[in-house]
Design an enzyme around this catalytic site. Structure first.
Site, PDB file in Angstrom:
ATOM      1  N   GLU A  59     -24.914  15.499 -45.662  1.00 54.24           N
ATOM      2  CA  GLU A  59     -25.464  14.963 -44.423  1.00 54.24           C
ATOM      3  C   GLU A  59     -26.889  14.443 -44.638  1.00 54.24           C
ATOM      4  OE1 GLU A  59     -25.214  17.959 -41.457  1.00 54.24           O
ATOM      5  OE2 GLU A  59     -23.131  18.446 -41.948  1.00 54.24           O
TER       6      GLU A  59
ATOM      7  N   ALA B  38     -16.289  18.112 -37.272  1.00 48.69           N
ATOM      8  CA  ALA B  38     -17.305  18.590 -36.330  1.00 48.69           C
ATOM      9  C   ALA B  38     -18.629  18.774 -37.040  1.00 48.69           C
ATOM     10  CB  ALA B  38     -16.862  19.901 -35.685  1.00 48.69           C
ATOM     11  N   ASP B  39     -19.699  18.638 -36.281  1.00 50.29           N
ATOM     12  CA  ASP B  39     -21.042  18.874 -36.804  1.00 50.29           C
ATOM     13  C   ASP B  39     -21.881  19.511 -35.708  1.00 50.29           C
ATOM     14  OD1 ASP B  39     -22.914  18.309 -39.163  1.00 50.29           O
ATOM     15  OD2 ASP B  39     -24.052  17.512 -37.480  1.00 50.29           O
ATOM     16  N   THR B  40     -22.473  20.650 -36.005  1.00 51.53           N
ATOM     17  CA  THR B  40     -23.258  21.393 -35.027  1.00 51.53           C
ATOM     18  C   THR B  40     -24.726  21.412 -35.443  1.00 51.53           C
ATOM     19  OG1 THR B  40     -21.356  22.812 -34.502  1.00 51.53           O
ATOM     20  CG2 THR B  40     -23.531  23.594 -33.823  1.00 51.53           C
TER      21      THR B  40
END
Length: 207
Positions: A42, A78-80
């Site tokens: 990321e 998903a990305d938190t």
């Protein structure tokens, strides 16, 4: 898997995440799924970029990497992220960094945003959304924070704490989805999977 869950997958679902917390949450629905983490580093958030858009962008990219290689399957990415005063707080690089993060978070309210992407290339469908929760932390104090860091738990967690683990004692209140703070807003994910036809309600008469 949690066979007693109320849903069943209509076909194979792929979770594009190595997170054991997301795996646990998805399994509670009663679904069988395959875990294929996206090989994706990321990038840091761009200057001036909205944190919600950043989380969505990361989830879509993770989903794309796996979906292009598995067009017949529904892929969930998903990305938190943890956000304090518009600043995205990633995973701490050291115990000192973890302490710095927790000192800033304690006694304050921060946001936890999860970007979610569902993609089914065979049917040429994609759904993406973000969910925001607000977390209020207690003013724990320096010695307590240092003792928590010694457990080792904060070192691989965004924001340097885990609400589903030892760090639960730090959280005074959650406004919004609790599972979102853990890493996957289960209510919205379940509804999106139903809308895609990727899961169905389990008939108790089924074997």
């Amino acid at each position: 898997m949690f066979a007693q869950g109320p849903f069943r997958a209509s076909g194979e679902i792929i979770l594009a995440s190595a997170s054991p917390r997301r795996q646990m949450l998805l399994a509670t629905l009663g679904l069988d799924f395959r875990v294929v983490p996206a090989d994706f580093k990321e990038p840091p958030i761009k200057s001036g970029q909205d944190p919600e858009n950043y989380a969505l962008e990361m989830s879509r990219e993770k989903c794309r990497i796996i979906a292009e290689k598995n067009p017949d399957n529904v892929v969930l990415g998903a990305d938190t992220i943890v956000v304090l005063e518009e600043e995205v707080m990633g995973k701490p690089g050291s115990r000192e960094h973890a302490l710095e993060m927790l000192e800033r978070l304690q006694g304050n309210v921060h946001q936890v945003i999860t970007g979610v992407c569902l993609r089914w290339d065979f049917r040429q469908v994609q759904d993406s959304f973000s969910v925001l929760s607000r977390v209020e932390m207690i003013p724990a104090g320096l010695e307590v924070l240092k003792a928590y860091i010694k457990t080792g738990e904060p070192l691989d967690k965004a924001g340097a704490y885990a609400i589903q683990g030892v760090g639960a004692f730090l959280v005074k209140a959650v406004t919004g989805s609790y599972t979102n703070v853990v890493g996957l807003p289960l209510d919205r994910v379940m509804q999106a999977l139903l809308n895609l036809g990727a899961i169905r309600v389990h008939n108790q008469e089924e074997s």
